[in-house]
Write a protein that holds these residues in place. Structure first.
Motif, PDB file in Angstrom:
ATOM      1  N   GLY A 169       0.814  -1.213   0.000  1.00  0.00           N
ATOM      2  CA  GLY A 169       0.000   0.000   0.000  1.00  0.00           C
ATOM      3  C   GLY A 169       0.846   1.261   0.000  1.00  0.00           C
ATOM      4  O   GLY A 169       0.503   2.255  -0.645  1.00  0.00           O
ATOM      5  N   ALA A 170       1.971   1.234   0.728  1.00  0.00           N
ATOM      6  CA  ALA A 170       2.873   2.389   0.741  1.00  0.00           C
ATOM      7  C   ALA A 170       3.461   2.629  -0.645  1.00  0.00           C
ATOM      8  O   ALA A 170       3.590   3.776  -1.101  1.00  0.00           O
ATOM      9  CB  ALA A 170       3.984   2.160   1.762  1.00  0.00           C
ATOM     10  N   LEU A 171       3.797   1.535  -1.334  1.00  0.00           N
ATOM     11  CA  LEU A 171       4.323   1.657  -2.698  1.00  0.00           C
ATOM     12  C   LEU A 171       3.260   2.235  -3.633  1.00  0.00           C
ATOM     13  O   LEU A 171       3.543   3.122  -4.451  1.00  0.00           O
ATOM     14  CB  LEU A 171       4.787   0.280  -3.191  1.00  0.00           C
ATOM     15  N   ALA A 172       2.023   1.751  -3.493  1.00  0.00           N
ATOM     16  CA  ALA A 172       0.928   2.257  -4.332  1.00  0.00           C
ATOM     17  C   ALA A 172       0.668   3.733  -4.054  1.00  0.00           C
ATOM     18  O   ALA A 172       0.387   4.507  -4.977  1.00  0.00           O
ATOM     19  CB  ALA A 172      -0.341   1.440  -4.082  1.00  0.00           C
ATOM     20  N   ALA A 173       0.762   4.139  -2.783  1.00  0.00           N
ATOM     21  CA  ALA A 173       0.561   5.546  -2.427  1.00  0.00           C
ATOM     22  C   ALA A 173       1.626   6.418  -3.089  1.00  0.00           C
ATOM     23  O   ALA A 173       1.327   7.512  -3.596  1.00  0.00           O
ATOM     24  CB  ALA A 173       0.599   5.712  -0.911  1.00  0.00           C
ATOM     25  N   ALA A 174       2.862   5.926  -3.096  1.00  0.00           N
ATOM     26  CA  ALA A 174       3.945   6.676  -3.746  1.00  0.00           C
ATOM     27  C   ALA A 174       3.688   6.803  -5.245  1.00  0.00           C
ATOM     28  O   ALA A 174       3.901   7.872  -5.836  1.00  0.00           O
ATOM     29  CB  ALA A 174       5.283   5.985  -3.490  1.00  0.00           C
ATOM     30  N   PHE A 175       3.210   5.733  -5.860  1.00  0.00           N
ATOM     31  CA  PHE A 175       2.884   5.772  -7.287  1.00  0.00           C
ATOM     32  C   PHE A 175       1.785   6.802  -7.559  1.00  0.00           C
ATOM     33  O   PHE A 175       1.842   7.546  -8.542  1.00  0.00           O
ATOM     34  CB  PHE A 175       2.421   4.393  -7.775  1.00  0.00           C
ATOM     35  N   PHE A 176       0.770   6.824  -6.681  1.00  0.00           N
ATOM     36  CA  PHE A 176      -0.347   7.757  -6.869  1.00  0.00           C
ATOM     37  C   PHE A 176       0.142   9.205  -6.796  1.00  0.00           C
ATOM     38  O   PHE A 176      -0.230  10.044  -7.627  1.00  0.00           O
ATOM     39  CB  PHE A 176      -1.417   7.505  -5.797  1.00  0.00           C
ATOM     40  N   VAL A 177       0.981   9.489  -5.811  1.00  0.00           N
ATOM     41  CA  VAL A 177       1.494  10.854  -5.650  1.00  0.00           C
ATOM     42  C   VAL A 177       2.357  11.248  -6.839  1.00  0.00           C
ATOM     43  O   VAL A 177       2.247  12.360  -7.374  1.00  0.00           O
ATOM     44  CB  VAL A 177       2.294  10.971  -4.333  1.00  0.00           C
ATOM     45  N   PHE A 178       3.213  10.332  -7.285  1.00  0.00           N
ATOM     46  CA  PHE A 178       4.107  10.646  -8.405  1.00  0.00           C
ATOM     47  C   PHE A 178       3.311  10.845  -9.693  1.00  0.00           C
ATOM     48  O   PHE A 178       3.582  11.766 -10.479  1.00  0.00           O
ATOM     49  CB  PHE A 178       5.137   9.531  -8.584  1.00  0.00           C
ATOM     50  N   GLY A 179       2.295   9.986  -9.914  1.00  0.00           N
ATOM     51  CA  GLY A 179       1.449  10.150 -11.088  1.00  0.00           C
ATOM     52  C   GLY A 179       0.678  11.458 -11.053  1.00  0.00           C
ATOM     53  O   GLY A 179       0.562  12.154 -12.072  1.00  0.00           O
ATOM     54  N   ILE A 214       4.414  11.363 -24.199  1.00  0.00           N
ATOM     55  CA  ILE A 214       5.276  10.470 -23.414  1.00  0.00           C
ATOM     56  C   ILE A 214       5.067  10.722 -21.917  1.00  0.00           C
ATOM     57  O   ILE A 214       4.967   9.791 -21.116  1.00  0.00           O
ATOM     58  CB  ILE A 214       6.765  10.670 -23.791  1.00  0.00           C
ATOM     59  N   LEU A 215       4.973  12.001 -21.532  1.00  0.00           N
ATOM     60  CA  LEU A 215       4.731  12.328 -20.125  1.00  0.00           C
ATOM     61  C   LEU A 215       3.368  11.820 -19.662  1.00  0.00           C
ATOM     62  O   LEU A 215       3.219  11.341 -18.533  1.00  0.00           O
ATOM     63  CB  LEU A 215       4.818  13.845 -19.917  1.00  0.00           C
ATOM     64  N   VAL A 216       2.375  11.929 -20.536  1.00  0.00           N
ATOM     65  CA  VAL A 216       1.036  11.412 -20.205  1.00  0.00           C
ATOM     66  C   VAL A 216       1.098   9.913 -19.955  1.00  0.00           C
ATOM     67  O   VAL A 216       0.522   9.395 -18.982  1.00  0.00           O
ATOM     68  CB  VAL A 216       0.023  11.735 -21.328  1.00  0.00           C
ATOM     69  N   LEU A 217       1.806   9.185 -20.809  1.00  0.00           N
ATOM     70  CA  LEU A 217       1.930   7.735 -20.646  1.00  0.00           C
ATOM     71  C   LEU A 217       2.670   7.369 -19.360  1.00  0.00           C
ATOM     72  O   LEU A 217       2.302   6.412 -18.670  1.00  0.00           O
ATOM     73  CB  LEU A 217       2.644   7.113 -21.852  1.00  0.00           C
ATOM     74  N   VAL A 218       3.708   8.137 -19.030  1.00  0.00           N
ATOM     75  CA  VAL A 218       4.449   7.881 -17.793  1.00  0.00           C
ATOM     76  C   VAL A 218       3.548   8.129 -16.583  1.00  0.00           C
ATOM     77  O   VAL A 218       3.487   7.313 -15.651  1.00  0.00           O
ATOM     78  CB  VAL A 218       5.724   8.755 -17.717  1.00  0.00           C
ATOM     79  N   GLY A 219       2.829   9.269 -16.595  1.00  0.00           N
ATOM     80  CA  GLY A 219       1.905   9.577 -15.503  1.00  0.00           C
ATOM     81  C   GLY A 219       0.805   8.534 -15.394  1.00  0.00           C
ATOM     82  O   GLY A 219       0.437   8.109 -14.282  1.00  0.00           O
ATOM     83  N   PHE A 220       0.290   8.101 -16.544  1.00  0.00           N
ATOM     84  CA  PHE A 220      -0.753   7.074 -16.547  1.00  0.00           C
ATOM     85  C   PHE A 220      -0.221   5.773 -15.952  1.00  0.00           C
ATOM     86  O   PHE A 220      -0.941   5.090 -15.212  1.00  0.00           O
ATOM     87  CB  PHE A 220      -1.251   6.829 -17.973  1.00  0.00           C
ATOM     88  N   ALA A 221       1.026   5.409 -16.272  1.00  0.00           N
ATOM     89  CA  ALA A 221       1.610   4.161 -15.752  1.00  0.00           C
ATOM     90  C   ALA A 221       1.646   4.183 -14.225  1.00  0.00           C
ATOM     91  O   ALA A 221       1.297   3.183 -13.569  1.00  0.00           O
ATOM     92  CB  ALA A 221       3.010   3.963 -16.323  1.00  0.00           C
ATOM     93  N   PHE A 222       2.024   5.308 -13.639  1.00  0.00           N
ATOM     94  CA  PHE A 222       2.070   5.412 -12.178  1.00  0.00           C
ATOM     95  C   PHE A 222       0.662   5.354 -11.575  1.00  0.00           C
ATOM     96  O   PHE A 222       0.429   4.644 -10.586  1.00  0.00           O
ATOM     97  CB  PHE A 222       2.772   6.702 -11.752  1.00  0.00           C
ATOM     98  N   MET A 223      -0.260   6.099 -12.165  1.00  0.00           N
ATOM     99  CA  MET A 223      -1.632   6.097 -11.653  1.00  0.00           C
ATOM    100  C   MET A 223      -2.291   4.726 -11.823  1.00  0.00           C
ATOM    101  O   MET A 223      -3.026   4.261 -10.951  1.00  0.00           O
ATOM    102  CB  MET A 223      -2.456   7.171 -12.373  1.00  0.00           C
ATOM    103  N   PHE A 224      -2.003   4.095 -12.940  1.00  0.00           N
ATOM    104  CA  PHE A 224      -2.572   2.774 -13.214  1.00  0.00           C
ATOM    105  C   PHE A 224      -2.071   1.760 -12.194  1.00  0.00           C
ATOM    106  O   PHE A 224      -2.832   0.910 -11.716  1.00  0.00           O
ATOM    107  CB  PHE A 224      -2.191   2.337 -14.627  1.00  0.00           C
ATOM    108  N   ALA A 225      -0.785   1.842 -11.827  1.00  0.00           N
ATOM    109  CA  ALA A 225      -0.236   0.930 -10.820  1.00  0.00           C
ATOM    110  C   ALA A 225      -0.887   1.163  -9.462  1.00  0.00           C
ATOM    111  O   ALA A 225      -1.223   0.202  -8.748  1.00  0.00           O
ATOM    112  CB  ALA A 225       1.279   1.119 -10.717  1.00  0.00           C
TER     113      ALA A 225
END
Length: 500
Positions: A169-179, A214-225
Motif C-alpha cells: 500500500g505504501a508503494l501504491a501511495a507513492a505511485f499515486f502521488v508521483f502520477g 510520453i509524459l502522459v503515458l508515464v503519468g498514466f503508468a504510475f496512476m494505473f499501478a
C-alpha cells in the motif's frame, strides 16, 4: 497590507461533507465513550457503528444542493451518492457480523470500531471528489485504518498480512502521488474535470505532440499501478490471498467489496478521460489488463483447496469483470458496473458470512479452518448450513436464477451492444471456469462422507442476530430477479445525472 479573506458558509456548501462528517464524529464518539466507560461489551459498539452509518446514509439521501462544495474539492454527483450508498450499506452488513458468539481479540477494543468508521469515511472521501489531493487523503485514511484492523486480530498470520498490505500500500501511495505530480505538471490542475479539458484538446493526446504524450503515458503508468493495487488488478493482485487469509472472514469480506467500489469510482473518473479521447495505447492496456485480471486468478482458483483463498482469487476475477464495464465506456456499461457490484456485495457477504459463522477458535495460528476437507460431509452433519453455503456459492458462480446471474447477463449484454464481442465471449468462458471451482466445495459438502480432519461442529460462532442478517442475504439472493428493474432505474438516473 494583505486583505483578510472573507468566506461565507453558504459558498462552502457544507452539505456535501455532512455525511462523511457523521462517520468521523461517530468514530471520535466511540473513542470518547471508551475513555469514560471502560469494559463495555462489543455489542454496544457494533450498534453505535450501525446507528452512525444509518444516520450517515439518511443525511446522504436527503442531500439536495449543488454538487460542488468545500472550495470545489467535494463533488457529490449521482455517482458519488450511488457509490456511497453501496459503501455504507456494505459496511452496515459486515459490521453486524461482529454480533457473533466468539469474543475475539480485536473486539475487546473500542479502537477497532472507531477505525472501521474512519475507513468508511475515507472511502466516502474517495468517491466524493475529483481532486487528486482529496482522493489521496481518503485513500490513505482508509488504507491506514485497514492495515491496523487486520493486525488487531493478534495472530502471527494476521500481523504478517498487515505488514504485506502496508508495504504494498505504501508503494501504491507513492505511485499515486508521483502520477498526480506528473499530471499536475502537464495540465496545471489536480481536478479530473479540468484535467480532462486540457488532455482532450485537439492534438494533445497524439504522437505528433510527442513530448507531452510520453509524459502522459508515464503519468498514466504510475496512476494505473496505484489504482491497480487498490483494485487488485493483474499483476498487482499478489497481496490479496495472503491478506484475506490473515484477516477474519468478516473483515476479508468487507475488504473484498467496500474498498473496491471506491476504487472503481476513482478508476471511472480517471480512465474515462482516455477512453473518451480514443487513446489506442491506453485503451489496449485497459483491455488486456481486464482480460488477464478475469482469467489468471480464475485459473489459479482452480488449484485451491481452501474456500477462503478460493474466494480471494474469485474476488479478483470478479473485479476484472466489473473493470470490463469501465473499459467498454458506455452508459449501459457504467450502469452494469454498479448493478453487478450491488449483487456481488450481497452474494459475497453471504459466502464470507457463512465462513465467519462456522469459525471456531480451536485451530493453530497458520492452520486454516476453511480447507475443503474440513467441510467434507457437512450435509450429513448440518444440512441447513450446507444448503445455505451452497446457495451462495451457486450464486457467485452466476447460475440462474440467483443474484449475480442477472448482473453478469447485463454486463455481458453491455459488451455485446457496444461491439466488444471478443470481450463478451471471454467473460462467458471465465464464468464457466468459475462455475467449476465453486462447485468443488459443494461436492465435498454433499457428495463425500466425513473425512479424517473434517470439522464436526459447525455454526460455533453463530448468534440469532448474525443468523438473521445472513438470512436476509439469502432472501435478497433468491428474489434478486424482482430487484433488477428498480435498481436499474435508480442507477440509470443517478449515472446520467453525473454525465457518464
Amino acid at each position: 497590507m494583505i486583505e483578510p479573506i472573507n468566506i461565507s458558509l453558504d459558498s462552502l456548501n457544507l452539505g456535501t461533507i455532512a455525511p462523511i462528517s457523521i462517520a468521523i464524529i461517530g468514530a471520535l464518539g466511540i473513542l470518547l465513550t471508551d475513555i469514560f466507560n471502560k469494559n463495555k461489551h462489543k455489542s454496544l459498539y457494533v450498534i453505535l457503528v450501525v446507528l452512525f452509518l444509518i444516520f450517515d446514509l439518511f443525511t446522504l439521501l436527503s442531500f439536495n444542493g449543488e454538487p460542488r462544495g468545500l472550495f470545489d474539492l467535494m463533488l457529490v454527483d449521482g455517482i458519488a451518492i450511488l457509490s456511497q450508498c453501496i459503501i455504507i450499506g456494505g459496511s452496515i452488513l459486515f459490521i453486524l457480523l461482529g454480533l457473533s458468539k466468539l469474543r475475539l481479540q480485536e473486539f475487546r477494543y473500542a479502537e477497532y470500531f472507531a477505525l472501521y468508521l474512519f475507513a468508511v469515511a475515507g472511502f466516502q472521501f474517495m468517491v466524493s471528489s475529483d481532486s487528486l489531493i482529496l482522493i489521496f487523503v481518503g485513500l490513505e485514511t482508509s488504507s491506514l485504518a485497514l492495515y491496523t484492523l487486520i493486525a488487531m486480530h493478534n495472530r502471527m498470520v494476521s500481523i504478517e498480512a498487515a505488514v504485506k498490505y502496508f508495504t504494498m500500500g505504501a508503494l501504491a501511495a507513492a505511485f499515486f502521488v508521483f502520477g498526480s505530480m506528473i499530471f499536475y505538471a502537464i495540465t496545471g490542475t489536480v481536478e479530473l474535470a479540468q484535467m480532462a479539458q486540457v488532455l482532450t484538446q485537439d492534438g494533445f493526446l497524439s504522437m505528433e505532440n510527442y513530448s507531452n504524450y510520453i509524459l502522459v503515458l508515464v503519468g498514466f503508468a504510475f496512476m494505473f499501478a496505484a489504482i491497480g493495487f487498490k483494485l487488485s488488478l493483474f499483476p498487482y493482485h499478489v497481496w490479496v490471498p495472503d491478506v484475506y487469509q490473515g484477516s477474519t472472514s468478516a473483515l476479508a469480506g468487507f475488504i473484498s467489496v467496500v474498498p473496491k467500489i471506491a476504487g472503481f469510482v476513482v478508476a471511472l473518473r480517471f480512465f474515462e478521460i482516455f477512453i473518451h479521447a480514443n487513446d489506442i495505447i491506453i485503451q489496449t492496456i485497459l483491455y488486456v489488463t481486464v482480460i488477464l485480471t478475469m482469467t489468471i486468478p480464475n485459473l489459479i482458483a482452480l488449484q485451491q483447496k481452501d474456500i477462503k483463498r478460493m474466494l480471494a482469487y474469485s474476488s479478483i476475477s470478479n473485479t476484472g469483470m466489473a473493470m470490463a464495464a469501465i473499459a467498454i465506456g458506455t452508459q449501459q456499461a457504467t450502469n452494469a458496473l454498479f448493478l453487478y457490484w450491488i449483487l456481488f456485495t450481497i452474494t459475497n457477504f453471504g459466502a464470507f458470512g457463512m465462513l465467519w459463522l462456522n469459525r471456531g477458535k480451536e485451530f493453530k495460528d497458520y492452520e486454516s479452518p476453511y480447507t475443503f476437507v474440513k467441510f467434507s460431509g457437512l450435509a450429513q452433519i448440518s444440512p441447513f448450513s450446507a444448503s445455505i453455503l451452497a446457495l451462495f456459492l451457486f450464486a457467485l458462480s452466476g447460475l440462474p436464477p440467483f443474484a449475480l446471474f442477472w448482473g453478469k447477463m447485463y454486463l455481458i449484454s453491455s459488451a455485446v451492444n457496444s461491439g466488444h464481442i471478443a470481450l463478451a465471449i471471454i467473460m462467458v468462458l471465465n464464468s464457466v471456469i468459475a462455475a467449476y471451482y465453486y462447485l468443488r466445495p459443494i461436492s465435498y459438502m454433499f457428495l463425500r462422507d466425513v473425512e479424517q480432519g473434517a470439522n464436526t461442529e459447525f455454526m460455533q460462532n453463530a448468534t440469532t442476530p448474525t443468523k438473521s442478517i445472513v438470512g436476509f442475504a439469502v432472501f435478497l439472493t433468491i428474489i434478486a430477479v424482482l430487484l433488477i428493474d428498480p435498481l436499474l432505474n435508480i442507477i440509470s438516473t443517478l449515472v446520467s445525472n453525473s454525465g457518464f
